[in-house]
Enzyme design. Structure first.
Site: not given
Length: 272
Positions: A64, A157, A161
């Site tokens: 993880d 998102y 990024k």
């Protein structure tokens, strides 16, 4: 040209499927010893079994990427087994789409940030010391076209990024200043046909269930080349950055998006 990363040890996070699996496969084919990590303890071992049967050298470690303690264990295991680390591909990530940023829960924001950005931070924090002891190498951070431009429904998102893009540049400058022989770059895929599309809720309805999105249909409309990319095409870009062919490349982004970031094309209307 075969053997482009012969003798190198490469760590690929999120390596059990999609782009990560394609990267692991190509690096193994080109001579690297690949350490693929993922939370998927079913597909991960299946992947490395196939790579080893095909003549490659690969191992799977469950990970993880949000766990700092696990990062320390992963790097320690790599050093114990192989004595070095030459390539880091920080690929693990998730996408959460919502109709509006006002609909995103703080829990989802934090989960996406923890995987997409914190996980990449931890990857370089724990990998760089071993890479430096190995004499240098290449760090490749998987960003996105959404890290270069805005996308409705994907604000969270895009934020992660975009953060990865500038993290790569900043770490590249740190490594260059240190003269440690480590190059750092980011990769920015466009619409790529991978399983991630089946995991993104449809933004039009705001449905929280897993609703499939057809990447090929979306790419026909949005991509100048008129098709979705394949994971193997992203892997080819990663191979270039991992290899010595890119030894003068650092602090930049490799965009692999079928032309989407460059602009748009007007296609002739076909009458029926």
């Amino acid at each position: 040209m075969a053997g482009q990363v012969e003798g190198k040890v490469a760590l690929v996070t999120g390596g059990a499927s999609g782009i990560g699996a394609a990267v692991a496969e190509l690096l193994a084919q080109e001579g690297a010893t690949v350490v693929a990590t993922d939370i998927d303890e079913l597909r991960g071992p299946e992947l490395v079994t196939g790579l080893n049967k095909a003549g490659g050298k690969a191992v799977f470690l469950q990970q993880d990427v949000t766990s700092e303690a696990r990062w320390a264990e992963i790097i320690s295991e790599i050093e114990k087994r192989f004595g070095r680390l030459d390539v880091l591909v920080s690929n693990a990530g998730i996408g959460i789409s919502v109709p509006s940023i006002t609909d995103m829960t703080l829990a989802d924001w934090r989960r996406q940030t923890a995987i997409n950005l914190d996980g990449v931070f931890l990857s370089v924090k724990y990998s760089l010391p071993l890479m430096r002891r190995s004499g240098g190498g290449s760090v490749i951070m998987m960003s996105s076209l959404a890290g270069l431009r805005g996308a409705a429904g994907l604000a969270g998102y895009s934020a992660t990024k975009g953060g990865v893009r500038l993290l790569a540049k900043s770490v590249a400058m740190e490594c260059a200043a240190a003269g440690d022989g480590i190059r750092v770059n980011s990769v920015h895929p466009g619409i790529i046909d991978t399983p991630i599309w089946s995991k993104i809720p449809t933004e039009a309805t705001g449905n929280r269930a897993n609703a499939p999105i057809d990447p090929e249909e979306r790419a026909k409309i949005a991509t100048p080349l008129g098709r979705a990319g394949q994971a193997a095409e992203i892997a080819s870009g990663v191979l270039y950055l991992a290899s010595d062919a890119s030894r003068y490349v650092t602090g930049t982004e490799l965009v692999i998006d079928g032309g989407m970031n460059a602009g748009a094309v007007v296609r002739p209307i076909v009458s029926k």
